[in-house]
Design a protein around this motif. Structure first.
Motif, PDB file in Angstrom:
ATOM      1  N   ALA A  32       0.848  -1.142   0.157  1.00 41.27           N
ATOM      2  CA  ALA A  32      -0.131   0.088  -0.032  1.00 41.27           C
ATOM      3  C   ALA A  32       1.009   1.123   0.017  1.00 41.27           C
ATOM      4  O   ALA A  32       0.659   2.264  -0.662  1.00 41.27           O
ATOM      5  CB  ALA A  32      -0.910   0.010   1.220  1.00 41.27           C
ATOM      6  N   PHE A  33       1.892   1.321   0.784  1.00 37.18           N
ATOM      7  CA  PHE A  33       2.891   2.450   0.910  1.00 37.18           C
ATOM      8  C   PHE A  33       3.424   2.906  -0.418  1.00 37.18           C
ATOM      9  O   PHE A  33       3.854   3.652  -0.903  1.00 37.18           O
ATOM     10  CB  PHE A  33       3.880   2.377   1.870  1.00 37.18           C
ATOM     11  CG  PHE A  33       3.015   2.622   3.193  1.00 37.18           C
ATOM     12  CD1 PHE A  33       2.177   3.395   3.541  1.00 37.18           C
ATOM     13  CD2 PHE A  33       3.562   1.925   4.267  1.00 37.18           C
ATOM     14  CE1 PHE A  33       1.388   3.550   4.978  1.00 37.18           C
ATOM     15  CE2 PHE A  33       2.886   1.829   5.648  1.00 37.18           C
ATOM     16  CZ  PHE A  33       2.064   3.081   6.142  1.00 37.18           C
ATOM     17  N   GLY A  34       3.892   1.328  -1.027  1.00 33.19           N
ATOM     18  CA  GLY A  34       4.518   1.479  -2.366  1.00 33.19           C
ATOM     19  C   GLY A  34       3.583   2.070  -3.538  1.00 33.19           C
ATOM     20  O   GLY A  34       4.091   2.758  -4.482  1.00 33.19           O
ATOM     21  N   ALA A  35       2.228   2.088  -3.226  1.00 34.56           N
ATOM     22  CA  ALA A  35       1.354   2.453  -4.196  1.00 34.56           C
ATOM     23  C   ALA A  35       0.905   3.907  -3.767  1.00 34.56           C
ATOM     24  O   ALA A  35       0.079   4.545  -4.545  1.00 34.56           O
ATOM     25  CB  ALA A  35       0.045   1.712  -4.288  1.00 34.56           C
ATOM     26  N   GLY A  36       1.365   4.568  -2.919  1.00 37.62           N
ATOM     27  CA  GLY A  36       1.076   5.792  -2.571  1.00 37.62           C
ATOM     28  C   GLY A  36       0.395   6.130  -1.328  1.00 37.62           C
ATOM     29  O   GLY A  36      -0.652   7.266  -1.347  1.00 37.62           O
ATOM     30  N   ALA A  37      -0.031   4.920  -0.700  1.00 42.15           N
ATOM     31  CA  ALA A  37      -1.228   5.144   0.349  1.00 42.15           C
ATOM     32  C   ALA A  37      -0.636   6.107   1.671  1.00 42.15           C
ATOM     33  O   ALA A  37       0.405   6.074   2.101  1.00 42.15           O
ATOM     34  CB  ALA A  37      -1.466   3.876   1.146  1.00 42.15           C
ATOM     35  N   ASP A  38      -1.508   6.747   2.259  1.00 46.37           N
ATOM     36  CA  ASP A  38      -1.072   7.727   3.376  1.00 46.37           C
ATOM     37  C   ASP A  38      -0.998   6.826   4.855  1.00 46.37           C
ATOM     38  O   ASP A  38      -1.780   5.868   5.003  1.00 46.37           O
ATOM     39  CB  ASP A  38      -2.116   8.765   3.572  1.00 46.37           C
ATOM     40  CG  ASP A  38      -1.898   9.770   4.505  1.00 46.37           C
ATOM     41  OD1 ASP A  38      -1.538   9.362   5.708  1.00 46.37           O
ATOM     42  OD2 ASP A  38      -2.077  10.908   4.214  1.00 46.37           O
ATOM     43  N   VAL A  39      -0.131   7.234   5.368  1.00 51.30           N
ATOM     44  CA  VAL A  39       0.369   6.497   6.499  1.00 51.30           C
ATOM     45  C   VAL A  39      -0.877   6.676   7.729  1.00 51.30           C
ATOM     46  O   VAL A  39      -0.957   5.733   8.333  1.00 51.30           O
ATOM     47  CB  VAL A  39       1.710   6.936   7.239  1.00 51.30           C
ATOM     48  CG1 VAL A  39       1.581   8.293   7.984  1.00 51.30           C
ATOM     49  CG2 VAL A  39       2.122   6.285   8.311  1.00 51.30           C
ATOM     50  N   MET A  40      -1.561   7.663   7.651  1.00 50.53           N
ATOM     51  CA  MET A  40      -2.852   7.748   8.426  1.00 50.53           C
ATOM     52  C   MET A  40      -3.928   6.625   8.271  1.00 50.53           C
ATOM     53  O   MET A  40      -4.656   6.411   9.190  1.00 50.53           O
ATOM     54  CB  MET A  40      -3.523   9.052   8.512  1.00 50.53           C
ATOM     55  CG  MET A  40      -2.558  10.267   8.760  1.00 50.53           C
ATOM     56  SD  MET A  40      -1.958  10.144  10.637  1.00 50.53           S
ATOM     57  CE  MET A  40      -3.523  10.502  11.422  1.00 50.53           C
ATOM     58  N   TRP A  41      -3.731   6.090   7.022  1.00 46.86           N
ATOM     59  CA  TRP A  41      -4.804   5.060   6.879  1.00 46.86           C
ATOM     60  C   TRP A  41      -4.658   3.856   7.822  1.00 46.86           C
ATOM     61  O   TRP A  41      -5.553   3.001   7.650  1.00 46.86           O
ATOM     62  CB  TRP A  41      -4.645   4.705   5.412  1.00 46.86           C
ATOM     63  CG  TRP A  41      -5.233   5.624   4.242  1.00 46.86           C
ATOM     64  CD1 TRP A  41      -5.547   6.975   4.754  1.00 46.86           C
ATOM     65  CD2 TRP A  41      -5.237   5.572   2.993  1.00 46.86           C
ATOM     66  NE1 TRP A  41      -5.834   7.820   3.656  1.00 46.86           N
ATOM     67  CE2 TRP A  41      -5.701   7.235   2.446  1.00 46.86           C
ATOM     68  CE3 TRP A  41      -4.821   4.691   1.913  1.00 46.86           C
ATOM     69  CZ2 TRP A  41      -5.879   7.171   1.160  1.00 46.86           C
ATOM     70  CZ3 TRP A  41      -4.902   5.321   0.542  1.00 46.86           C
ATOM     71  CH2 TRP A  41      -5.351   6.549   0.321  1.00 46.86           C
ATOM     72  N   THR A  42      -3.539   3.727   8.185  1.00 49.01           N
ATOM     73  CA  THR A  42      -3.303   2.593   9.307  1.00 49.01           C
ATOM     74  C   THR A  42      -4.294   2.333  10.312  1.00 49.01           C
ATOM     75  O   THR A  42      -4.605   1.437  10.536  1.00 49.01           O
ATOM     76  CB  THR A  42      -1.804   2.479   9.800  1.00 49.01           C
ATOM     77  OG1 THR A  42      -1.836   3.778  10.378  1.00 49.01           O
ATOM     78  CG2 THR A  42      -0.863   2.364   8.643  1.00 49.01           C
ATOM     79  N   TYR A  43      -4.798   3.587  10.670  1.00 50.73           N
ATOM     80  CA  TYR A  43      -5.943   3.500  11.716  1.00 50.73           C
ATOM     81  C   TYR A  43      -7.207   3.016  11.222  1.00 50.73           C
ATOM     82  O   TYR A  43      -8.010   2.266  12.059  1.00 50.73           O
ATOM     83  CB  TYR A  43      -6.151   4.854  12.087  1.00 50.73           C
ATOM     84  CG  TYR A  43      -4.929   5.492  13.117  1.00 50.73           C
ATOM     85  CD1 TYR A  43      -4.728   5.039  14.221  1.00 50.73           C
ATOM     86  CD2 TYR A  43      -3.968   6.370  12.501  1.00 50.73           C
ATOM     87  CE1 TYR A  43      -3.845   5.330  15.093  1.00 50.73           C
ATOM     88  CE2 TYR A  43      -3.108   6.982  13.100  1.00 50.73           C
ATOM     89  CZ  TYR A  43      -2.735   6.325  14.397  1.00 50.73           C
ATOM     90  OH  TYR A  43      -1.929   6.779  15.190  1.00 50.73           O
ATOM     91  N   ALA A  44      -7.390   2.941   9.988  1.00 49.94           N
ATOM     92  CA  ALA A  44      -8.417   2.386   9.475  1.00 49.94           C
ATOM     93  C   ALA A  44      -8.606   0.766   9.443  1.00 49.94           C
ATOM     94  O   ALA A  44      -9.543  -0.133   9.811  1.00 49.94           O
ATOM     95  CB  ALA A  44      -8.853   2.679   7.771  1.00 49.94           C
ATOM     96  N   THR A  45      -7.364   0.416   9.068  1.00 54.89           N
ATOM     97  CA  THR A  45      -7.221  -1.384   9.290  1.00 54.89           C
ATOM     98  C   THR A  45      -7.237  -1.522  10.778  1.00 54.89           C
ATOM     99  O   THR A  45      -7.888  -2.728  10.959  1.00 54.89           O
ATOM    100  CB  THR A  45      -6.003  -1.730   8.626  1.00 54.89           C
ATOM    101  OG1 THR A  45      -4.846  -1.086   9.209  1.00 54.89           O
ATOM    102  CG2 THR A  45      -6.229  -1.567   7.196  1.00 54.89           C
ATOM    103  N   GLY A  46      -6.606  -1.000  11.534  1.00 55.85           N
ATOM    104  CA  GLY A  46      -6.548  -1.076  13.053  1.00 55.85           C
ATOM    105  C   GLY A  46      -8.036  -1.037  13.606  1.00 55.85           C
ATOM    106  O   GLY A  46      -8.508  -1.917  14.437  1.00 55.85           O
ATOM    107  N   GLY A  47      -8.806   0.056  12.915  1.00 60.33           N
ATOM    108  CA  GLY A  47     -10.024  -0.023  13.723  1.00 60.33           C
ATOM    109  C   GLY A  47     -11.177  -1.227  13.442  1.00 60.33           C
ATOM    110  O   GLY A  47     -12.023  -1.845  14.049  1.00 60.33           O
ATOM    111  N   MET A  48     -11.019  -1.930  11.822  1.00 62.96           N
ATOM    112  CA  MET A  48     -11.874  -2.735  11.404  1.00 62.96           C
ATOM    113  C   MET A  48     -11.295  -4.198  12.451  1.00 62.96           C
ATOM    114  O   MET A  48     -12.337  -4.906  12.657  1.00 62.96           O
ATOM    115  CB  MET A  48     -11.734  -2.953   9.984  1.00 62.96           C
ATOM    116  CG  MET A  48     -12.341  -1.946   9.086  1.00 62.96           C
ATOM    117  SD  MET A  48     -12.193  -2.255   7.346  1.00 62.96           S
ATOM    118  CE  MET A  48     -10.546  -2.158   6.949  1.00 62.96           C
ATOM    119  N   ALA A  49     -10.086  -4.246  12.554  1.00 69.34           N
ATOM    120  CA  ALA A  49      -9.677  -5.319  13.404  1.00 69.34           C
ATOM    121  C   ALA A  49     -10.129  -5.319  14.691  1.00 69.34           C
ATOM    122  O   ALA A  49     -10.253  -6.189  15.433  1.00 69.34           O
ATOM    123  CB  ALA A  49      -8.265  -5.415  13.249  1.00 69.34           C
TER     124      ALA A  49
END
Length: 401
Positions: free
Chosen positions: A162-179
């Motif tokens: 995801a980071f290699g494709a340009g994702a924002d590091v703040m998006w990590t909270y979305a996956t953390g929230g879903m988990a």
């Protein structure tokens, strides 16, 4: 029957592996990048970030100790697990919907540390559920713990891409929230109801003061300090990895995710192999040599980050990390026989010691000589802790208290 087969065939162990696995997804989303987000994205100073770490440790240890003692007193483990999972979900949601400095401090300093007690609660339940399987206890525990490394690795591989494709590091909270939501649902649906288990869970009835006095005994406190020093190297590694790679020319957040993921990847097979050696080698000896291996990768990190050799250091990191991750759990359970919740709370006390030592090493190292000196200081503290534990337990595999 192998431990792996037992875990898959037994509902309670399957559930615990799921809980620990979801914690791996949460940890891989929220912790490897917390220093990068806090310092570089949100603009916290390095001393303030260190204070957030100390606050997080204080909250985590207070909550875990109180919940551990309470769960032993009342045997109300399901209810406590649900409450702490709900708080963790709220922490991730706060950073998703209202990101900022205050939200960061509340999430990483208070809410997530409270939720971290679920780890100890899960292994307290694991200890109780293995009462009828004493010969498989170490293997089951290692297999359940391996679920965290598997999911941790999977999430980090995802973020590497995801980071290699340009994702924002703040998006990590979305996956953390879903988990976190999935964890809450799993506990609600599958955690055994209090008082309706096939194993005995006898309330201790100990008052808070008496329970705390047992934790404060010198023989317990000494070993706690030593193991805290050992595991401080892991805390420091999580702080330094993102910062070192971000300041190294040609490296990025994707390299951080790949490196941490490779370390977690090596941990999985070593965790599954570890139980077969426990009957031949004392735990303190395994912890000492595991610490030496792990420290070698920590010290190498700032020196080799710009070379291809840094990827080779993931092997000693994974091998050494297993001893630091797995062995303290059973060590404390044998130290506090009959009180699995209190033994689990010692993991939080250990984390407090580890976080304070890591914060001190980070502050001193950065102020005096940068990230390289920080890694050396942290490595020295860990080795001294492992040596102290070995000296305290010479001639004994476990400590009966």
């Amino acid at each position: 029957m192998t431990a792996l087969h037992t875990v898959f065939a037994t509902p309670v162990f399957r559930m615990l592996a799921g809980v620990i696995g979801l914690l791996g997804l949460i940890n891989a989303s929220l912790y490897p990048y917390q220093s990068l987000i806090g310092i570089e994205v949100l603009g916290l100073s390095e001393p303030l970030f260190a204070l957030v770490l100390v606050l997080a440790s204080a909250v985590a240890v207070t909550t875990s100790v109180l919940l551990g003692i309470l769960s032993d007193q009342k045997a109300n483990r399901r209810r406590l697990a649900l409450i702490t999972a709900l708080i963790g979900t709220a922490g991730a949601a706060l950073m998703v919907f209202a990101p900022g400095k205050l939200s960061f401090v509340l999430t990483h300093g208070i809410l997530l540390p409270i939720a971290s007690s679920i780890f100890g609660q899960a292994f307290a339940l694991n200890r109780l559920a293995t009462q009828a399987l004493p010969a498989q206890r170490e293997g089951i525990q290692a297999t359940v713990r391996a679920a965290m490394s598997v999911t941790f690795l999977m999430m980090l591989v995802f973020w590497t891409l995801a980071f290699g494709a340009g994702a924002d590091v703040m998006w990590t909270y979305a996956t953390g929230g879903m988990a976190s939501v999935a964890l809450l649902a799993l506990i609600w649906a599958c955690w055994p109801r209090d008082g309706q288990t096939q194993w005995q869970d006898q309330p201790s009835g100990l008052r808070l003061g008496a329970a705390l006095a047992q934790l404060a005994r010198p023989e317990v406190a000494l070993r706690l300090l030593c193991l805290g020093a050992v595991t401080s190297s892991g805390v420091l590694y999580m702080i330094l990895a993102a910062l070192v790679f971000s300041e190294t020319p040609g490296r990025s957040a994707a390299d951080t995710a790949l490196y941490v993921g490779m370390v977690a990847g090596w941990e999985v097979p070593f965790m599954l192999l570890l139980p077969r050696y426990l009957s031949h080698i004392p735990r303190p000896t395994l912890i000492f040599w595991g610490t030496v291996l792990y420290v070698s990768h920590l010290i190498a990190l700032p020196f080799l980050a710009d070379t291809v050799w840094i990827w080779a250091m993931t092997l000693p990191a994974g091998l050494g990390g297993v001893a630091m991750l797995i062995l303290p759990i059973s060590y404390y359970q044998d130290l506090m026989v009959g009180r699995p919740g209190t033994a689990a709370s010692m993991l939080a006390l250990q984390k407090l010691v580890a976080d304070v030592m890591a914060a001190l090493a980070f502050s001193a190292g950065v102020a005096i000589g940068g990230y390289a000196l920080t890694a050396v200081l942290g490595g020295g503290i860990a080795v001294l802790g492992a040596l102290g534990l070995w000296l305290a337990d010479r001639g004994r595999v476990t400590v009966g208290v």
